[in-house]
Write an enzyme that holds these catalytic residues in place. Structure first.
Site, PDB file in Angstrom:
ATOM      1  N   LYS A   1       1.191  -1.273   0.198  1.00 26.66           N
ATOM      2  CA  LYS A   1      -0.174  -0.098  -0.086  1.00 26.66           C
ATOM      3  C   LYS A   1       0.884   1.270  -0.241  1.00 26.66           C
ATOM      4  O   LYS A   1       0.466   2.660  -1.067  1.00 26.66           O
ATOM      5  CB  LYS A   1      -0.650   0.081   1.436  1.00 26.66           C
ATOM      6  CG  LYS A   1      -1.419   0.880   1.520  1.00 26.66           C
ATOM      7  CD  LYS A   1      -3.078   1.388   1.799  1.00 26.66           C
ATOM      8  CE  LYS A   1      -3.202   0.819   3.693  1.00 26.66           C
ATOM      9  NZ  LYS A   1      -2.754   2.181   4.137  1.00 26.66           N
TER      10      LYS A   1
ATOM     11  N   GLY B   1      -4.810   7.507   5.489  1.00 31.21           N
ATOM     12  CA  GLY B   1      -3.569   8.849   6.305  1.00 31.21           C
ATOM     13  C   GLY B   1      -2.761   9.805   5.019  1.00 31.21           C
ATOM     14  O   GLY B   1      -2.512  10.748   5.316  1.00 31.21           O
TER      15      GLY B   1
ATOM     16  N   ARG C   1      -8.469  12.202  13.479  1.00 33.25           N
ATOM     17  CA  ARG C   1      -7.187  12.253  12.809  1.00 33.25           C
ATOM     18  C   ARG C   1      -6.114  13.300  12.907  1.00 33.25           C
ATOM     19  O   ARG C   1      -6.183  13.837  12.710  1.00 33.25           O
ATOM     20  CB  ARG C   1      -6.661  10.838  11.907  1.00 33.25           C
ATOM     21  CG  ARG C   1      -6.836   9.590  12.168  1.00 33.25           C
ATOM     22  CD  ARG C   1      -6.937   9.244  11.272  1.00 33.25           C
ATOM     23  NE  ARG C   1      -5.912   8.621  11.213  1.00 33.25           N
ATOM     24  CZ  ARG C   1      -4.554   7.378   9.591  1.00 33.25           C
ATOM     25  NH1 ARG C   1      -5.391   6.806   9.112  1.00 33.25           N
ATOM     26  NH2 ARG C   1      -3.621   7.440  10.456  1.00 33.25           N
TER      27      ARG C   1
ATOM     28  N   SER D   1       7.889   9.077  11.959  1.00 33.26           N
ATOM     29  CA  SER D   1       6.739   8.546  10.982  1.00 33.26           C
ATOM     30  C   SER D   1       7.205   8.787  10.075  1.00 33.26           C
ATOM     31  O   SER D   1       7.593   9.836   9.597  1.00 33.26           O
ATOM     32  CB  SER D   1       5.921   9.992  11.582  1.00 33.26           C
ATOM     33  OG  SER D   1       4.319   9.975  10.325  1.00 33.26           O
TER      34      SER D   1
ATOM     35  N   GLN E   1       4.696   9.319   7.003  1.00 35.24           N
ATOM     36  CA  GLN E   1       4.361  10.405   6.523  1.00 35.24           C
ATOM     37  C   GLN E   1       4.252  11.648   6.860  1.00 35.24           C
ATOM     38  O   GLN E   1       4.288  12.113   5.605  1.00 35.24           O
ATOM     39  CB  GLN E   1       2.252   9.972   7.108  1.00 35.24           C
ATOM     40  CG  GLN E   1       1.881   8.080   6.801  1.00 35.24           C
ATOM     41  CD  GLN E   1       0.269   8.546   7.220  1.00 35.24           C
ATOM     42  OE1 GLN E   1       0.204   8.819   7.802  1.00 35.24           O
ATOM     43  NE2 GLN E   1      -0.053   7.154   6.799  1.00 35.24           N
TER      44      GLN E   1
ATOM     45  N   ASP F   1       2.800  -1.250  11.721  1.00 33.86           N
ATOM     46  CA  ASP F   1       1.015  -1.510  10.945  1.00 33.86           C
ATOM     47  C   ASP F   1       0.905  -2.645  12.073  1.00 33.86           C
ATOM     48  O   ASP F   1      -0.349  -3.071  11.443  1.00 33.86           O
ATOM     49  CB  ASP F   1       0.949  -1.636   9.410  1.00 33.86           C
ATOM     50  CG  ASP F   1       1.356   0.547   9.168  1.00 33.86           C
ATOM     51  OD1 ASP F   1       0.617   0.851  10.688  1.00 33.86           O
ATOM     52  OD2 ASP F   1       1.496   0.699   8.582  1.00 33.86           O
TER      53      ASP F   1
ATOM     54  N   ARG G   1      -5.140   2.406  18.315  1.00 36.58           N
ATOM     55  CA  ARG G   1      -4.522   1.085  18.159  1.00 36.58           C
ATOM     56  C   ARG G   1      -4.601   0.604  19.618  1.00 36.58           C
ATOM     57  O   ARG G   1      -4.205  -1.122  19.459  1.00 36.58           O
ATOM     58  CB  ARG G   1      -3.904   0.129  16.824  1.00 36.58           C
ATOM     59  CG  ARG G   1      -4.508   0.884  15.988  1.00 36.58           C
ATOM     60  CD  ARG G   1      -3.755   0.640  14.565  1.00 36.58           C
ATOM     61  NE  ARG G   1      -4.437   0.581  13.391  1.00 36.58           N
ATOM     62  CZ  ARG G   1      -3.774   0.668  12.255  1.00 36.58           C
ATOM     63  NH1 ARG G   1      -2.236   0.603  12.198  1.00 36.58           N
ATOM     64  NH2 ARG G   1      -4.613   0.600  10.882  1.00 36.58           N
TER      65      ARG G   1
ATOM     66  N   ARG H   1      -6.913  -3.276   9.931  1.00 31.20           N
ATOM     67  CA  ARG H   1      -5.821  -3.669  10.436  1.00 31.20           C
ATOM     68  C   ARG H   1      -6.912  -4.790  11.837  1.00 31.20           C
ATOM     69  O   ARG H   1      -6.288  -5.651  12.526  1.00 31.20           O
ATOM     70  CB  ARG H   1      -4.895  -3.375  11.276  1.00 31.20           C
ATOM     71  CG  ARG H   1      -4.016  -2.853   9.836  1.00 31.20           C
ATOM     72  CD  ARG H   1      -2.620  -2.713   9.524  1.00 31.20           C
ATOM     73  NE  ARG H   1      -2.150  -1.791   8.402  1.00 31.20           N
ATOM     74  CZ  ARG H   1      -2.083  -2.364   6.966  1.00 31.20           C
ATOM     75  NH1 ARG H   1      -2.450  -3.816   7.128  1.00 31.20           N
ATOM     76  NH2 ARG H   1      -1.529  -0.983   7.003  1.00 31.20           N
TER      77      ARG H   1
END
Length: 432
Positions: free
Chosen positions: A23, A95, A123, A167, A169, A317, A348, A390
């Site tokens: 992904k 995200g 988020r 991170s 991202q 993840d 999570r 997930r």
């Protein structure tokens, strides 16, 4: 979302499979191919809901993306010819799309609005907005923290930035914005996070230097970009569910082919090896994005483990399904330094503990992770993915430890990253 899915699968699991394309890499391949003038082909991409949101946005910007027999053919007029969108750019539940495009669109200076679904609206975006504003990006969010993000034209400058969290991202948002700056940008990481953006910049001819925890960009690096073909390896985050399923289900013997084993992503392999799991890698390829076939066999008497420090971003993840794996160890396991789990599709830390505890397992959430006690499936309570793909797949794997069917609400959340997950799991059951 479908209200309820009954999971009725028993072991052993046997057979050979592939998992969908990665992904993270599919998102980045679509973005880079769209920036480069010309034709790029992306082989074996993930065509889940998240990546489709990225495709939809670039189509609105004027890029032609055709789906053709397990590949995407991207024909772009080049970033200099992008349209100004006259509608909100909808990122859905993604995200990655939201945060990376916040950087990219800021760098491009395209007036636009990014907004996602209800989950994305909760988020935090401040971790991305802070460095982008230091780069002089004209970007605003609700309370400077939430979508929608309103982007207006600006001239991006280079910065010297110390990452606050590990991170990928946030790092990638900065890197995409930096493509358009006349000055270099230097990023210093706390721990190594997934480096797909850096490796794929190079694949599309964009110069970038990365050594240790330091990343250095080239001024106006976007001018070097060229179209390229890219083969997306199987997603190790998707493979993780089958790895754990085989390890905890008696008699299982499963092989997963063509899995990406980038060392910044392969934490689950390190963890399984430390726990004494029967896992073997073969058919290994080398390069910027190495791959391997992975064979996993049922392993009783798994050893407890403490997962912390640099191992956490390498398996971030996969930690929910790793937590399930740890319930089958012979002692208490601990996950630390995983605050990042709080800002995923759900918190999570809490959702993993809450849903597994409903089934009779024994997990204690902490401020930065979980304490996981050896425990068994005790009750067939109805559980809920809480729209987190997930969590939904982790609960399906947990059902293998039950002698009765398990009901999971909002199970179609798995389509975000793995549309064919349940049929593939049933295929291994049938072969077993």
């Amino acid at each position: 979302m479908v209200n309820e899915q009954i999971i009725d699968i028993s072991g052993p699991l046997k057979g050979e499979i592939e998992v969908p394309g990665d992904k993270s890499m599919t998102h980045r391949a679509i973005m880079l191919a769209s920036l480069a003038e010309g034709v790029s082909t992306i082989y074996k991409p993930l065509l889940g809901e998240d990546c489709r949101r990225t495709m939809d946005i670039f189509r609105l910007l004027g890029v032609e993306i055709k789906e053709d027999d397990e590949k995407l053919v991207v024909t772009s007029p080049g970033y200099q010819s992008f349209n100004t969108p006259h509608q909100v750019l909808y990122t859905g539940n993604s995200g990655t799309t939201t945060r990376l495009l916040a950087g990219l669109l800021s760098g491009l200076g395209i007036e636009s609005v990014l907004s996602g679904d209800v989950s994305i609206g909760k988020r935090p975006m401040d971790r991305v907005l802070r460095p982008l504003k230091l780069m002089d990006a004209n970007i605003e969010g609700i309370e400077d923290n939430y979508t929608p993000l309103i982007i207006k034209p600006s001239v991006i400058k280079g910065i010297n930035y110390q990452m606050e969290v590990a991170s990928a991202q946030v790092k990638s948002a900065i890197l995409f914005a930096s493509l358009f700056s006349k000055e270099p940008t230097i990023i210093k990481e706390l721990d190594v996070s997934r480096n797909h953006t850096e490796t794929m910049f190079k694949h599309f001819n964009i110069p970038i230097e990365a050594e240790g925890l330091s990343i250095n960009t080239t001024p106006e690096a976007i001018r070097y970009i060229k179209p390229a073909d890219f083969h997306v390896p199987g997603d190790i985050s998707s493979a993780a569910f089958f790895i754990v399923a085989a390890l905890i289900t008696p008699g299982s013997d499963v092989t997963i082919h063509n899995v990406g084993i980038n060392p910044t992503r392969s934490g689950i392999i390190d963890i399984v090896e430390k726990m004494g799991g029967n896992i073997q890698l073969f058919n290994q390829t080398t390069g910027a994005e190495p791959t391997a076939s992975i064979r996993i066999q049922y392993t009783p008497m798994l050893q407890p483990i403490t997962i912390e420090g640099e191992l956490v971003p390498k398996a971030i993840d996969e930690l929910p399904v790793i937590a399930l794996l740890c319930t089958q160890a012979v002692g208490t396991s601990t996950i630390k330094d995983a605050e990042e789990l709080k800002v995923k599709e759900t918190n999570r830390i809490d959702t993993t503990a809450d849903m597994l505890n409903l089934l009779g397992f024994e997990l204690q959430p902490t401020n930065d992770g979980l304490i996981i006690h050896p425990s068994e499936f005790k009750t067939n309570a109805t559980v809920d993915s809480l729209t987190d793909h997930r969590i939904g797949m982790m609960l399906a794997v947990a059902s293998l430890l039950s002698s009765e069917p398990v009901k999971i609400k909002q199970f179609d959340a798995v389509n975000v990253s793995f549309p064919g997950f349940l049929p593939k799991l049933k295929l291994l059951e049938n072969e077993g």
